[in-house]
Structures are given as C-alpha cells and as structure tokens.
Write a protein that holds these residues in place. Structure first.
Motif, mmCIF file in Angstrom:
data_model
loop_
_atom_site.group_PDB
_atom_site.id
_atom_site.type_symbol
_atom_site.label_atom_id
_atom_site.label_comp_id
_atom_site.label_asym_id
_atom_site.label_seq_id
_atom_site.Cartn_x
_atom_site.Cartn_y
_atom_site.Cartn_z
ATOM 1 N N MET A 138 -5.071 -0.920 5.382
ATOM 2 C CA MET A 138 -3.761 -1.517 5.127
ATOM 3 C C MET A 138 -3.485 -2.718 6.034
ATOM 4 S SD MET A 138 -1.284 1.747 4.441
ATOM 5 C CE MET A 138 -0.047 0.633 3.816
ATOM 6 N N ARG A 139 -4.491 -3.203 6.746
ATOM 7 C CA ARG A 139 -4.267 -4.266 7.714
ATOM 8 C C ARG A 139 -3.770 -5.558 7.071
ATOM 9 N NH1 ARG A 139 -5.743 -3.112 12.752
ATOM 10 N NH2 ARG A 139 -6.936 -1.206 13.059
ATOM 11 N N GLY A 140 -4.285 -5.889 5.910
ATOM 12 C CA GLY A 140 -3.847 -7.109 5.250
ATOM 13 C C GLY A 140 -2.377 -7.056 4.889
ATOM 14 N N ARG A 141 -1.939 -5.913 4.317
ATOM 15 C CA ARG A 141 -0.549 -5.802 3.901
ATOM 16 C C ARG A 141 0.401 -5.704 5.086
ATOM 17 N NH1 ARG A 141 -2.066 -1.094 -0.177
ATOM 18 N NH2 ARG A 141 -3.845 -1.139 1.257
ATOM 19 N N LYS A 182 3.947 -1.790 -2.833
ATOM 20 C CA LYS A 182 4.881 -0.718 -2.485
ATOM 21 C C LYS A 182 4.348 0.127 -1.340
ATOM 22 C CE LYS A 182 6.994 -0.077 -7.066
ATOM 23 N NZ LYS A 182 7.126 0.852 -8.219
ATOM 24 N N GLU A 183 3.042 0.413 -1.377
ATOM 25 C CA GLU A 183 2.433 1.226 -0.326
ATOM 26 C C GLU A 183 2.531 0.534 1.024
ATOM 27 O OE1 GLU A 183 -1.778 3.532 0.723
ATOM 28 O OE2 GLU A 183 -1.687 2.032 -0.882
ATOM 29 N N GLY A 216 -1.197 -10.295 1.235
ATOM 30 C CA GLY A 216 -1.677 -9.096 1.909
ATOM 31 C C GLY A 216 -2.473 -8.202 0.981
ATOM 32 N N HIS A 217 -2.024 -8.089 -0.267
ATOM 33 C CA HIS A 217 -2.756 -7.295 -1.264
ATOM 34 C C HIS A 217 -4.146 -7.890 -1.504
ATOM 35 C CE1 HIS A 217 -3.807 -5.394 -5.079
ATOM 36 N NE2 HIS A 217 -3.962 -6.602 -5.592
#
Length: 426
Positions: free
Chosen positions: A353-356, A222-223, A73-74
């Motif tokens: 943030m869609r990937g994470r 973490k985010e 995801g990152h």
C-alpha cells in the motif's frame, strides 16, 4: 532491548550500494525541482511585481497534484517502480527545457508579458501532473532497495537528503540568478534532471509486491483512503504537518522580502534561501546519531511549534541577519519534523500500500507547500506581506497547541517498539 536500539549503526542504510545511488538521484531531483520553482518565482515576480502571482504559481501546481494523487498511488502500487520513475524524470526534464526556452530572450523577445506568464503557468501545471506520480514512486522504491530492518535508518537519510535538496536548491537558485541570470540557471535545472536519469540507470528493476494486481481502481482507492483514516498515528502526523506547512509557507514570499523589505537583491535572496539549508544539513548530521523515534510525538509537536515561532520572527524582522537566523532555525525544526514523519510512514505502511499511502501523504503535506504559497500570496495581497507571515506563523502555533492538548495519545507516541520489531527482521 532499549539499549540495543540506542546502539544502532547510524550508517546502516549507507552500506547498501543501491541506496547510495537512490540518495544521489533523489537529491538531484529535489534540488532541481526546488531550484526551478524559485527561479520561476523570481522571474514571475520580476515581471508582475504582484505577490498574488507567486501564489498562483503554487496553485497551478497543486491543482493537478491533488486531483491526480489517489489515481497515481493506485498506478504506482500496480506497476514496476523503476520504469515509472524513468517516465517521471523524463516528463520533468521536458518541462524544465520548456521553461529554459521561456526564459530565453531570443525565443520570447517578441512575446507579450501575459503570453510568457500564462505559458509558465501552463508548464507548472504539467509539472503538478508529474509530481503526483513522482512522490509515491520514490517512496515505494525506497522500501524495495533496503531490507525491512533498515527502514528507519533509511527513512532518516532519505528524509534528510530531501530536506537538504528542498532548501539548497532554492539557495543555489538565488546565487545563480545573480551570477548567470534566470535563463542559464534553468539550464542547470535541466542538467540535474539528466544526472538523476543517469543515476537511476544504476538501480535494478524491482518486483511488484502488490498481491492485487488488476484490482479495480475504485476499490484500490477506497482501500488506501480507509487505511490512512483508520490509522490514527498516520492521520495525525499528516494532518498536523499539513496545517503547519499550509500556514507557515512564508518562504514563498522571500522574493518580496529580498526585493522590497530587506532590500538585499538576488545575493541576499540566496543567503536567505541558504539559511534553512544549513539548518537542514545540521539536522541530517544529528538525526543519524540522536534517536528521534523516542518520544516521537512530543518531539514532532515541539519541532513544529519552534518552526512557527521562527516564521513569526522572520516576518517581523527588518534586520537582514536576524531574518537569516530565524530561517536557519526554521530549517532545523522543519528538518526534525520531516525525519520523524517519514520514519512513521515507513514503519507503519504495508509494502503493498506504499504507493497509495504516499499519494495521500502528497495530498496532505506535499501539496500544502503549494497551497501554503497560494495562501501566503493571497493574504499578502489582502493584509500586507509582513502581516501575512505573522498570521501564518501564529496559526501554526495555535494548531500545534490545540492538537497537542486534544490528542494525548499522539503526544505520547513512541516508536521504540516499532524500531525494535524492524531491527529484528531478517
């Protein structure tokens, strides 16, 4: 405002050329992946006659998929999406070709059963690594193809196409195994993966919307985790669906039912796998016209409850056509669940943030399919196939009832306001 949302264009997202191409390549990939999984299930069970071996297939895929999900995801949030998707599809194609060779008697004719079995497990493990990146990449790419005001409608079509591919692939696998055999069925899988690459070439490269390019990996992870666990709606829908899929994974045992319980062979196996596909197709047609975002929480709970009932009915049935009806209805219910879940994720996830978020989703829900397969295989080994399926369906019902009673906020969840906000975006 309420009347405005009810009159939305059901084909709104389909008016964007790249989105149509996206649907084609997504269907091709889901279809190929699902078809490949069932072909391997059939082959492995035919070799071993051990239901636990079916669970090991799921375990071999879920271990790398879960362990790499957050890191994937990152990477997805940091990189250009089309290029990443090209690499994912190429990786899948190589794995499929390897399985094509492993099911070719001319290649493995002198191999021992264990050598073939362990080689299959190894390629499935590599497939889990690819899948860790594939899901978040596709989820992120969708948001870059259509404008924000089209997200809900695009999520409905994308989810429905995923659902159809996920069950139509196995259905076609059942028929193709009967007519052309396991080996040439794998050749079809390779063909669909190549087709998805060709389709992807028709989509332009997209900009990277993450303002924190180069952010340290641990801070990024973490985010993403903090966002999901602080958003009670997203956390609730992921947790609920995860447990339901985990304990309702009876379809992993379909080779056992087809060969040993219902005794219908590969043709009957194909019909059993086709039943949820037809249910999912009906869901796609209906969900484009009937707004599932109104009272979404209650609709999701009811859909998963019905899914659990269908799994129990399938488990106790000894009549072929009753089993088909149960699976058909489970496809309808599961399709509704998937559409609502994907709509919630698209509406409530920020672009950067869609990937994470998609990675966490794959850990909760996507991987629970394989964990569910392992759970079904293990419990079938310990308590018998029929008892295993009934147990799984019963756990699904208890989960839904408990969650619905303890979470009145989720039970009353309604997405109309989110829909109106997105439709008003220019």
């Amino acid at each position: 405002m309420k009347n405005k949302t009810k009159k939305q264009d059901p084909y709104q997202a389909l008016r964007y050329r790249e989105f149509n191409v996206f649907l084609l390549l997504r269907f091709a990939m889901v279809f190929a992946w699902s078809m490949q999984f069932i072909i391997i299930e059939w082959e492995v069970y035919s070799i071993t006659k051990n239901p636990l071996s079916l669970g090991i297939i799921g375990l071999m895929e879920v271990i790398p998929a879960v362990s790499m999900a957050l890191f994937a995801g990152h990477i997805v949030d940091q990189k250009e999406k089309k290029g990443l998707l090209v690499k994912c599809i190429l990786g899948f194609s190589v794995i499929s070709f390897g399985l094509f060779l492993l099911t070719w008697p001319k290649v493995v004719g002198g191999w021992s059963t264990n050598a073939i079995l362990y080689s299959i497990y190894f390629l499935v493990f590599l497939g889990g690594l690819v899948r860790a990146f594939l899901g978040p990449t596709i989820f992120s790419l969708l948001s870059l193809i259509v404008p924000k005001k089209v997200y809900p409608n695009a999520a409905t079509w994308s989810s429905s196409v995923w659902q159809i591919g996920a069950v139509l692939g196995p259905a076609v696998a059942g028929f193709s195994i009967n007519f052309i055999g396991v080996h040439w069925s794998m050749c079809l899988v390779v063909g669909f993966s190549v087709f998805s690459l060709i389709a992807l070439s028709q989509i332009e490269k997209k900009p990277i919307l993450n303002p924190k390019i180069g952010e340290p990996v641990m801070e990024s992870l973490k985010e993403g985790i903090k966002f999901v666990f602080n958003n009670k709606t997203i956390l609730g829908v992921l947790s609920l669906d995860m447990v339901a899929v985990l304990f309702g994974g009876a379809v992993a045992l379909l080779p056992v039912f087809a060969q040993d319980i219902l005794k219908v062979g590969p043709e009957g196996f194909g019909v059993l796998r086709a039943a949820p596909a037809i249910g999912a197709f009906i869901t796609m047609l209906v969900s484009a016209y009937v707004p599932l975002y109104e009272k979404a929480g209650m609709k999701l709970l009811v859909a998963i409850f019905i899914f659990g009932l269908c799994i129990i009915l399938f488990g106790v049935s000894t009549i072929f056509w009753l089993s088909v009806v149960a699976l058909f209805l489970s496809g309808v219910a599961d399709g509704i669940s998937v559409v609502i879940r994907q709509t919630i994720l698209q509406l409530k996830t920020p672009d950067h943030m869609r990937g994470r978020v998609a990675a966490v989703n794959s850990m909760f829900v996507g991987s629970s399919n394989e964990l569910g397969a392992f759970e079904s295989g293990l419990t079938a080994k310990l308590m018998g196939t029929v008892t295993s399926v009934v147990f799984g369906g019963s756990m699904t019902l208890l989960t839904v009832l408990g969650f619905g009673i303890k979470s009145p906020t989720f039970r009353n969840l309604d997405l109309r306001k989110d829909m109106e906000d997105h439709q008003n975006m220019e």
